[in-house]
Design a protein around this motif. Sequence first.
Motif, PDB file in Angstrom:
ATOM      1  N   GLY A   1      -3.234   0.468   7.903  1.00 47.13           N
ATOM      2  CA  GLY A   1      -4.497   0.669   7.191  1.00 47.13           C
ATOM      3  C   GLY A   1      -4.694  -0.311   6.048  1.00 47.13           C
ATOM      4  N   ASP A   2      -3.597  -0.699   5.406  1.00 45.25           N
ATOM      5  CA  ASP A   2      -3.727  -1.642   4.297  1.00 45.25           C
ATOM      6  C   ASP A   2      -4.037  -3.041   4.814  1.00 45.25           C
ATOM      7  OD1 ASP A   2      -3.709  -2.342   1.577  1.00 45.25           O
ATOM      8  OD2 ASP A   2      -1.608  -2.964   1.677  1.00 45.25           O
ATOM      9  N   ALA A   3      -3.389  -3.429   5.904  1.00 43.60           N
ATOM     10  CA  ALA A   3      -3.628  -4.761   6.469  1.00 43.60           C
ATOM     11  C   ALA A   3      -5.090  -4.908   6.898  1.00 43.60           C
ATOM     12  CB  ALA A   3      -2.699  -4.995   7.660  1.00 43.60           C
TER      13      ALA A   3
ATOM     14  N   VAL B   1      -3.586 -11.615   4.371  1.00 42.91           N
ATOM     15  CA  VAL B   1      -3.397 -10.404   3.562  1.00 42.91           C
ATOM     16  C   VAL B   1      -2.209  -9.564   4.053  1.00 42.91           C
ATOM     17  CG1 VAL B   1      -5.848 -10.256   2.956  1.00 42.91           C
ATOM     18  CG2 VAL B   1      -5.006  -9.019   4.960  1.00 42.91           C
ATOM     19  N   ASP B   2      -1.529  -8.946   3.103  1.00 46.60           N
ATOM     20  CA  ASP B   2      -0.501  -7.936   3.380  1.00 46.60           C
ATOM     21  C   ASP B   2       0.701  -8.485   4.155  1.00 46.60           C
ATOM     22  OD1 ASP B   2       0.081  -5.226   2.768  1.00 46.60           O
ATOM     23  OD2 ASP B   2      -0.255  -4.639   4.850  1.00 46.60           O
ATOM     24  N   SER B   3       0.933  -9.772   4.052  1.00 41.72           N
ATOM     25  CA  SER B   3       2.015 -10.409   4.818  1.00 41.72           C
ATOM     26  C   SER B   3       2.890 -11.243   3.887  1.00 41.72           C
ATOM     27  CB  SER B   3       1.434 -11.327   5.905  1.00 41.72           C
ATOM     28  OG  SER B   3       0.454 -10.644   6.666  1.00 41.72           O
TER      29      SER B   3
ATOM     30  N   ASP C   1      -0.813 -10.462  -1.324  1.00 42.17           N
ATOM     31  CA  ASP C   1       0.193  -9.535  -0.809  1.00 42.17           C
ATOM     32  C   ASP C   1       0.893  -8.764  -1.919  1.00 42.17           C
ATOM     33  OD1 ASP C   1       1.850  -8.427   1.284  1.00 42.17           O
ATOM     34  OD2 ASP C   1       3.454  -9.631   0.423  1.00 42.17           O
ATOM     35  N   HIS C   2       1.507  -7.653  -1.524  1.00 41.86           N
ATOM     36  CA  HIS C   2       2.261  -6.839  -2.490  1.00 41.86           C
ATOM     37  C   HIS C   2       3.716  -6.613  -2.054  1.00 41.86           C
ATOM     38  CE1 HIS C   2       1.975  -2.730  -0.384  1.00 41.86           C
ATOM     39  NE2 HIS C   2       1.458  -3.603   0.447  1.00 41.86           N
ATOM     40  N   HIS C   3       4.167  -7.353  -1.027  1.00 43.44           N
ATOM     41  CA  HIS C   3       5.548  -7.175  -0.565  1.00 43.44           C
ATOM     42  C   HIS C   3       6.538  -8.067  -1.298  1.00 43.44           C
ATOM     43  CE1 HIS C   3       3.207  -5.722   2.944  1.00 43.44           C
ATOM     44  NE2 HIS C   3       4.157  -4.818   2.961  1.00 43.44           N
ATOM     45  N   VAL C   4       6.087  -9.255  -1.703  1.00 47.88           N
ATOM     46  CA  VAL C   4       7.013 -10.258  -2.226  1.00 47.88           C
ATOM     47  C   VAL C   4       6.683 -10.617  -3.674  1.00 47.88           C
ATOM     48  CG1 VAL C   4       7.652 -11.294  -0.025  1.00 47.88           C
ATOM     49  CG2 VAL C   4       5.558 -12.034  -1.168  1.00 47.88           C
TER      50      VAL C   4
ATOM     51  N   SER D   1      -0.525  -1.286  -2.878  1.00 53.55           N
ATOM     52  CA  SER D   1      -1.207  -1.764  -1.671  1.00 53.55           C
ATOM     53  C   SER D   1      -1.799  -3.136  -1.931  1.00 53.55           C
ATOM     54  CB  SER D   1      -2.342  -0.798  -1.293  1.00 53.55           C
ATOM     55  OG  SER D   1      -3.295  -0.746  -2.349  1.00 53.55           O
ATOM     56  N   THR D   2      -2.038  -3.873  -0.852  1.00 50.49           N
ATOM     57  CA  THR D   2      -2.786  -5.118  -0.974  1.00 50.49           C
ATOM     58  C   THR D   2      -4.231  -4.816  -1.363  1.00 50.49           C
ATOM     59  OG1 THR D   2      -1.376  -6.281   0.607  1.00 50.49           O
ATOM     60  CG2 THR D   2      -3.591  -7.152   0.306  1.00 50.49           C
ATOM     61  N   ALA D   3      -4.733  -3.668  -0.914  1.00 49.36           N
ATOM     62  CA  ALA D   3      -6.129  -3.296  -1.192  1.00 49.36           C
ATOM     63  C   ALA D   3      -6.438  -3.329  -2.687  1.00 49.36           C
ATOM     64  CB  ALA D   3      -6.420  -1.916  -0.607  1.00 49.36           C
TER      65      ALA D   3
ATOM     66  N   THR E   1      -3.210   4.826   2.988  1.00 49.76           N
ATOM     67  CA  THR E   1      -2.182   4.654   4.016  1.00 49.76           C
ATOM     68  C   THR E   1      -0.891   4.120   3.407  1.00 49.76           C
ATOM     69  OG1 THR E   1      -3.166   2.525   4.638  1.00 49.76           O
ATOM     70  CG2 THR E   1      -3.739   4.398   5.980  1.00 49.76           C
ATOM     71  N   ASP E   2      -0.977   3.211   2.450  1.00 50.47           N
ATOM     72  CA  ASP E   2       0.251   2.653   1.859  1.00 50.47           C
ATOM     73  C   ASP E   2       0.892   3.578   0.818  1.00 50.47           C
ATOM     74  OD1 ASP E   2       0.262   0.406   3.433  1.00 50.47           O
ATOM     75  OD2 ASP E   2       0.528  -0.993   1.769  1.00 50.47           O
ATOM     76  N   THR E   3       0.156   4.582   0.362  1.00 52.67           N
ATOM     77  CA  THR E   3       0.745   5.510  -0.621  1.00 52.67           C
ATOM     78  C   THR E   3       1.005   6.880  -0.003  1.00 52.67           C
ATOM     79  OG1 THR E   3      -1.428   6.298  -1.379  1.00 52.67           O
ATOM     80  CG2 THR E   3      -0.454   4.422  -2.581  1.00 52.67           C
TER      81      THR E   3
END
Length: 329
Positions: A31-33, A87-89, A113-116, A133-135, A163-165
Amino acid sequence: MSASPKALAEAAQAIRESKTIVLACHVNPDGDALGSLLSLALALKPLGKEVTCLSEDGVPDILRFLPGSDLILRSTDIPSFDLALVVDSGELSRVGEQVRPMVSRAKRAVNIDHHVVAGTFGDVRVLDSGSASTAEIIYDLLQTLQIPLTPEIATCLFTGIITDTGSFRFQNVKPGTLRVAALLVEAGASPPVISENVFENKTFAGTRLLGHALSSLSQSPDGRVVWAHITAADFRSLGAIDAETEGVVNYVRGIRGAEVGLLFREMDNGRIRVSLRSRESVNVAELAQEFGGGGHRMASGCTLNVPLPEAEKVLVAAAQLSVSRLFPD
Ligand SMILES: [Mn+2]
Protein backbone atom coordinates in the motif's frame (compact mmCIF):
# COMPACT_ATOMS: atom_id res chain seq x y z
CA MET A 1 12.49 13.41 11.99
CA SER A 2 11.71 14.17 8.42
CA ALA A 3 13.53 14.31 5.11
CA SER A 4 15.92 17.25 4.82
CA PRO A 5 14.37 20.47 3.46
CA LYS A 6 17.34 20.71 1.08
CA ALA A 7 16.63 17.29 -0.45
CA LEU A 8 12.92 18.12 -0.69
CA ALA A 9 13.72 21.41 -2.44
CA GLU A 10 16.09 19.66 -4.88
CA ALA A 11 13.47 17.02 -5.69
CA ALA A 12 10.84 19.72 -6.20
CA GLN A 13 13.20 21.58 -8.52
CA ALA A 14 13.95 18.42 -10.52
CA ILE A 15 10.21 17.86 -10.95
CA ARG A 16 9.61 21.47 -12.04
CA GLU A 17 12.38 21.19 -14.66
CA SER A 18 11.10 17.91 -16.13
CA LYS A 19 8.38 17.19 -18.65
CA THR A 20 8.41 13.42 -19.03
CA ILE A 21 8.53 11.58 -15.72
CA VAL A 22 8.62 7.86 -14.99
CA LEU A 23 7.40 6.76 -11.57
CA ALA A 24 8.49 3.39 -10.21
CA CYS A 25 7.98 1.35 -7.04
CA HIS A 26 9.28 -1.98 -5.77
CA VAL A 27 8.26 -5.46 -6.89
CA ASN A 28 5.46 -7.13 -4.93
CA PRO A 29 4.11 -3.64 -4.20
CA ASP A 30 2.34 -2.83 -0.94
CA GLY A 31 0.00 0.00 0.00
CA ASP A 32 2.85 2.40 0.69
CA ALA A 33 4.60 1.67 -2.61
CA LEU A 34 1.50 2.12 -4.78
CA GLY A 35 -0.11 4.80 -2.59
CA SER A 36 3.07 6.87 -2.77
CA LEU A 37 3.48 6.31 -6.51
CA LEU A 38 -0.13 7.12 -7.38
CA SER A 39 -0.35 10.18 -5.15
CA LEU A 40 2.62 11.62 -7.02
CA ALA A 41 1.11 10.71 -10.38
CA LEU A 42 -2.21 12.34 -9.50
CA ALA A 43 -0.42 15.43 -8.20
CA LEU A 44 1.90 15.85 -11.19
CA LYS A 45 -0.56 15.25 -14.05
CA PRO A 46 -2.44 18.54 -13.54
CA LEU A 47 0.92 20.36 -13.76
CA GLY A 48 1.15 19.18 -17.37
CA LYS A 49 3.73 16.49 -16.66
CA GLU A 50 3.65 13.39 -18.85
CA VAL A 51 3.76 10.68 -16.21
CA THR A 52 4.34 6.97 -16.78
CA CYS A 53 3.60 4.76 -13.77
CA LEU A 54 5.49 1.46 -13.58
CA SER A 55 4.99 -1.43 -11.22
CA GLU A 56 6.66 -4.59 -12.48
CA ASP A 57 4.19 -6.76 -10.56
CA GLY A 58 1.15 -4.64 -11.39
CA VAL A 59 -1.50 -3.88 -8.75
CA PRO A 60 -2.64 -6.46 -6.16
CA ASP A 61 -6.42 -6.90 -6.03
CA ILE A 62 -6.84 -5.24 -2.64
CA LEU A 63 -5.18 -2.05 -3.92
CA ARG A 64 -7.24 -1.70 -7.08
CA PHE A 65 -9.53 0.73 -5.24
CA LEU A 66 -6.67 3.28 -5.14
CA PRO A 67 -7.51 6.33 -7.26
CA GLY A 68 -5.42 6.24 -10.43
CA SER A 69 -4.61 2.52 -10.17
CA ASP A 70 -5.61 2.16 -13.84
CA LEU A 71 -2.57 4.31 -14.69
CA ILE A 72 -0.22 1.55 -13.58
CA LEU A 73 1.73 -0.27 -16.31
CA ARG A 74 4.10 -3.20 -15.95
CA SER A 75 6.44 -1.94 -18.68
CA THR A 76 6.70 0.77 -21.32
CA ASP A 77 8.08 1.26 -24.84
CA ILE A 78 9.03 4.87 -24.15
CA PRO A 79 12.81 4.88 -24.54
CA SER A 80 13.79 7.65 -22.16
CA PHE A 81 12.50 10.15 -19.60
CA ASP A 82 13.59 13.50 -18.22
CA LEU A 83 13.19 12.24 -14.67
CA ALA A 84 12.64 9.04 -12.70
CA LEU A 85 10.96 9.14 -9.30
CA VAL A 86 11.53 5.89 -7.42
CA VAL A 87 9.45 5.42 -4.28
CA ASP A 88 9.67 3.08 -1.28
CA SER A 89 12.74 1.26 -2.61
CA GLY A 90 16.01 1.33 -0.70
CA GLU A 91 17.91 -0.30 -3.59
CA LEU A 92 17.39 0.30 -7.29
CA SER A 93 17.25 -3.47 -7.87
CA ARG A 94 13.97 -3.47 -5.85
CA VAL A 95 12.08 -2.04 -8.85
CA GLY A 96 12.57 -5.27 -10.81
CA GLU A 97 14.44 -6.40 -13.91
CA GLN A 98 12.09 -4.85 -16.48
CA VAL A 99 11.62 -1.49 -14.82
CA ARG A 100 15.20 -0.90 -13.75
CA PRO A 101 16.54 0.11 -17.22
CA MET A 102 13.75 2.73 -17.50
CA VAL A 103 15.00 4.34 -14.30
CA SER A 104 18.67 4.03 -15.28
CA ARG A 105 18.03 5.65 -18.66
CA ALA A 106 16.24 8.69 -17.25
CA LYS A 107 18.32 11.88 -17.34
CA ARG A 108 17.95 12.24 -13.59
CA ALA A 109 16.63 10.07 -10.79
CA VAL A 110 15.15 10.89 -7.40
CA ASN A 111 14.92 8.25 -4.69
CA ILE A 112 12.16 8.83 -2.14
CA ASP A 113 12.27 6.27 0.63
CA HIS A 114 12.13 5.46 4.33
CA HIS A 115 14.09 2.18 4.41
CA VAL A 116 17.64 3.48 4.15
CA VAL A 117 19.69 6.21 5.80
CA ALA A 118 22.13 7.25 3.05
CA GLY A 119 20.79 5.44 0.00
CA THR A 120 22.65 3.86 -2.91
CA PHE A 121 21.18 5.52 -5.99
CA GLY A 122 19.54 8.69 -7.26
CA ASP A 123 20.92 12.14 -8.15
CA VAL A 124 18.62 13.42 -5.43
CA ARG A 125 17.85 11.32 -2.37
CA VAL A 126 14.85 12.26 -0.28
CA LEU A 127 15.31 9.79 2.54
CA ASP A 128 14.04 9.56 6.08
CA SER A 129 14.52 6.28 7.86
CA GLY A 130 12.63 7.76 10.83
CA SER A 131 9.46 8.05 8.77
CA ALA A 132 6.90 5.25 9.16
CA SER A 133 6.04 5.37 5.47
CA THR A 134 7.20 6.82 2.19
CA ALA A 135 3.74 8.41 1.97
CA GLU A 136 4.64 10.85 4.76
CA ILE A 137 7.72 11.97 2.80
CA ILE A 138 5.58 12.42 -0.32
CA TYR A 139 3.23 14.54 1.76
CA ASP A 140 6.16 16.86 2.58
CA LEU A 141 7.24 16.89 -1.06
CA LEU A 142 3.77 17.93 -2.21
CA GLN A 143 3.82 20.70 0.42
CA THR A 144 7.20 21.82 -0.94
CA LEU A 145 5.74 21.86 -4.45
CA GLN A 146 2.68 23.71 -3.09
CA ILE A 147 0.36 21.17 -4.70
CA PRO A 148 -3.03 21.15 -2.98
CA LEU A 149 -4.32 17.79 -1.72
CA THR A 150 -7.35 16.35 -3.45
CA PRO A 151 -9.45 13.59 -1.82
CA GLU A 152 -7.86 11.17 -4.33
CA ILE A 153 -4.29 12.14 -3.41
CA ALA A 154 -5.17 12.03 0.28
CA THR A 155 -6.67 8.54 -0.14
CA CYS A 156 -3.46 7.24 -1.73
CA LEU A 157 -1.25 8.73 0.98
CA PHE A 158 -3.47 7.60 3.86
CA THR A 159 -3.39 4.06 2.43
CA GLY A 160 0.40 4.17 2.46
CA ILE A 161 0.43 5.23 6.09
CA ILE A 162 -2.08 2.69 7.41
CA THR A 163 -0.53 -0.23 5.57
CA ASP A 164 3.02 0.53 6.74
CA THR A 165 1.92 1.21 10.33
CA GLY A 166 -0.58 -1.67 10.62
CA SER A 167 -3.33 0.90 11.21
CA PHE A 168 -1.17 3.00 13.55
CA ARG A 169 -0.22 0.02 15.72
CA PHE A 170 3.48 -0.43 14.96
CA GLN A 171 6.51 0.98 16.73
CA ASN A 172 7.24 3.27 13.78
CA VAL A 173 4.22 5.49 14.56
CA LYS A 174 5.34 8.98 15.62
CA PRO A 175 3.31 12.05 16.54
CA GLY A 176 4.10 13.34 13.04
CA THR A 177 2.58 10.22 11.48
CA LEU A 178 -0.73 10.98 13.17
CA ARG A 179 -0.54 14.68 12.31
CA VAL A 180 -0.10 13.94 8.62
CA ALA A 181 -2.87 11.33 8.80
CA ALA A 182 -5.20 13.90 10.38
CA LEU A 183 -4.48 16.38 7.59
CA LEU A 184 -5.16 13.68 5.00
CA VAL A 185 -8.54 12.91 6.57
CA GLU A 186 -9.30 16.64 6.50
CA ALA A 187 -8.41 16.59 2.80
CA GLY A 188 -10.93 13.83 2.11
CA ALA A 189 -9.34 10.46 2.89
CA SER A 190 -11.92 8.12 4.46
CA PRO A 191 -10.46 5.80 7.14
CA PRO A 192 -13.41 3.35 7.11
CA VAL A 193 -13.55 3.06 3.33
CA ILE A 194 -9.78 2.59 3.03
CA SER A 195 -9.65 0.13 5.96
CA GLU A 196 -12.45 -1.97 4.54
CA ASN A 197 -10.69 -2.20 1.18
CA VAL A 198 -7.31 -3.03 2.65
CA PHE A 199 -8.08 -5.09 5.75
CA GLU A 200 -11.56 -6.58 5.33
CA ASN A 201 -11.13 -7.84 1.84
CA LYS A 202 -9.71 -11.34 2.34
CA THR A 203 -10.34 -14.04 -0.21
CA PHE A 204 -11.97 -17.32 0.80
CA ALA A 205 -8.87 -19.26 -0.33
CA GLY A 206 -6.52 -16.96 1.58
CA THR A 207 -8.53 -17.33 4.78
CA ARG A 208 -8.56 -21.12 4.46
CA LEU A 209 -4.79 -20.98 3.96
CA LEU A 210 -4.54 -19.05 7.23
CA GLY A 211 -6.58 -21.81 8.87
CA HIS A 212 -4.24 -24.50 7.59
CA ALA A 213 -1.18 -22.54 8.69
CA LEU A 214 -2.57 -21.95 12.18
CA SER A 215 -3.45 -25.62 12.61
CA SER A 216 0.30 -26.34 12.29
CA LEU A 217 1.23 -24.00 15.18
CA SER A 218 4.04 -25.12 17.46
CA GLN A 219 5.84 -23.42 20.32
CA SER A 220 9.08 -23.76 22.26
CA PRO A 221 8.78 -25.09 25.85
CA ASP A 222 8.91 -21.53 27.23
CA GLY A 223 6.43 -20.28 24.61
CA ARG A 224 8.78 -17.53 23.45
CA VAL A 225 9.30 -18.96 19.97
CA VAL A 226 6.17 -19.82 18.01
CA TRP A 227 6.06 -21.09 14.45
CA ALA A 228 3.77 -22.37 11.73
CA HIS A 229 4.18 -23.66 8.22
CA ILE A 230 2.47 -23.74 4.86
CA THR A 231 3.24 -26.75 2.68
CA ALA A 232 3.45 -26.48 -1.09
CA ALA A 233 0.68 -29.08 -1.31
CA ASP A 234 -1.68 -27.01 0.90
CA PHE A 235 -0.87 -23.88 -1.03
CA ARG A 236 -1.69 -25.56 -4.36
CA SER A 237 -4.79 -27.42 -3.25
CA LEU A 238 -6.34 -24.29 -1.73
CA GLY A 239 -5.65 -22.23 -4.85
CA ALA A 240 -3.99 -19.53 -2.77
CA ILE A 241 -1.74 -16.78 -4.14
CA ASP A 242 1.54 -15.47 -2.73
CA ALA A 243 0.10 -12.24 -1.37
CA GLU A 244 -2.26 -14.27 0.82
CA THR A 245 0.60 -15.66 2.89
CA GLU A 246 1.71 -12.19 3.92
CA GLY A 247 -0.36 -11.51 7.03
CA VAL A 248 -0.11 -15.05 8.39
CA VAL A 249 3.11 -14.55 10.37
CA ASN A 250 1.56 -11.65 12.29
CA TYR A 251 -0.97 -14.05 13.83
CA VAL A 252 1.96 -16.21 14.95
CA ARG A 253 3.82 -13.31 16.52
CA GLY A 254 0.58 -12.04 18.06
CA ILE A 255 0.33 -14.98 20.44
CA ARG A 256 0.76 -14.09 24.12
CA GLY A 257 4.33 -14.65 25.29
CA ALA A 258 5.74 -15.09 21.78
CA GLU A 259 8.95 -13.07 21.36
CA VAL A 260 9.66 -14.50 17.90
CA GLY A 261 7.10 -15.67 15.34
CA LEU A 262 8.21 -17.72 12.35
CA LEU A 263 6.34 -18.75 9.23
CA PHE A 264 7.83 -21.45 7.00
CA ARG A 265 6.54 -21.49 3.47
CA GLU A 266 7.48 -24.44 1.30
CA MET A 267 7.80 -23.22 -2.28
CA ASP A 268 7.12 -25.27 -5.41
CA ASN A 269 10.88 -25.53 -6.05
CA GLY A 270 11.32 -27.13 -2.63
CA ARG A 271 13.00 -24.11 -1.07
CA ILE A 272 11.69 -22.85 2.26
CA ARG A 273 10.92 -19.15 2.55
CA VAL A 274 10.92 -18.02 6.16
CA SER A 275 9.25 -14.89 7.52
CA LEU A 276 10.49 -13.76 10.92
CA ARG A 277 8.75 -11.33 13.27
CA SER A 278 9.64 -10.21 16.76
CA ARG A 279 8.47 -7.97 19.50
CA GLU A 280 10.99 -5.42 20.73
CA SER A 281 13.43 -7.90 22.28
CA VAL A 282 14.96 -10.09 19.58
CA ASN A 283 16.64 -8.61 16.49
CA VAL A 284 15.28 -10.87 13.75
CA ALA A 285 17.31 -9.07 11.06
CA GLU A 286 20.45 -10.58 12.67
CA LEU A 287 18.74 -13.94 12.91
CA ALA A 288 17.82 -13.87 9.21
CA GLN A 289 21.37 -12.80 8.31
CA GLU A 290 22.73 -16.01 9.83
CA PHE A 291 20.82 -17.79 7.05
CA GLY A 292 21.70 -15.41 4.22
CA GLY A 293 18.59 -13.25 4.55
CA GLY A 294 17.95 -9.80 5.95
CA GLY A 295 15.39 -7.18 6.83
CA HIS A 296 14.47 -5.03 9.78
CA ARG A 297 14.88 -5.51 13.51
CA MET A 298 11.28 -6.67 13.95
CA ALA A 299 10.53 -8.09 10.50
CA SER A 300 12.88 -10.06 8.30
CA GLY A 301 13.11 -13.00 5.94
CA CYS A 302 15.43 -15.67 4.58
CA THR A 303 15.28 -18.67 2.26
CA LEU A 304 16.64 -22.14 3.08
CA ASN A 305 17.43 -24.89 0.62
CA VAL A 306 16.62 -27.86 2.89
CA PRO A 307 13.46 -29.90 3.50
CA LEU A 308 10.72 -28.25 5.61
CA PRO A 309 11.32 -30.24 8.85
CA GLU A 310 15.05 -29.45 8.67
CA ALA A 311 14.40 -25.75 8.06
CA GLU A 312 12.09 -25.63 11.07
CA LYS A 313 14.63 -27.41 13.24
CA VAL A 314 17.60 -25.14 12.49
CA LEU A 315 15.73 -21.86 12.54
CA VAL A 316 13.76 -22.61 15.68
CA ALA A 317 17.02 -23.63 17.39
CA ALA A 318 18.67 -20.35 16.33
CA ALA A 319 15.63 -18.35 17.49
CA GLN A 320 15.63 -20.14 20.84
CA LEU A 321 19.31 -19.35 21.26
CA SER A 322 18.67 -15.63 20.61
CA VAL A 323 15.76 -15.65 23.04
CA SER A 324 17.72 -17.50 25.75
CA ARG A 325 20.44 -14.81 25.65
CA LEU A 326 17.84 -12.15 26.37
CA PHE A 327 15.80 -14.13 28.87
CA PRO A 328 18.31 -16.20 30.85
CA ASP A 329 16.08 -18.19 33.19
MN1 LIG B 1 7.04 1.73 2.88
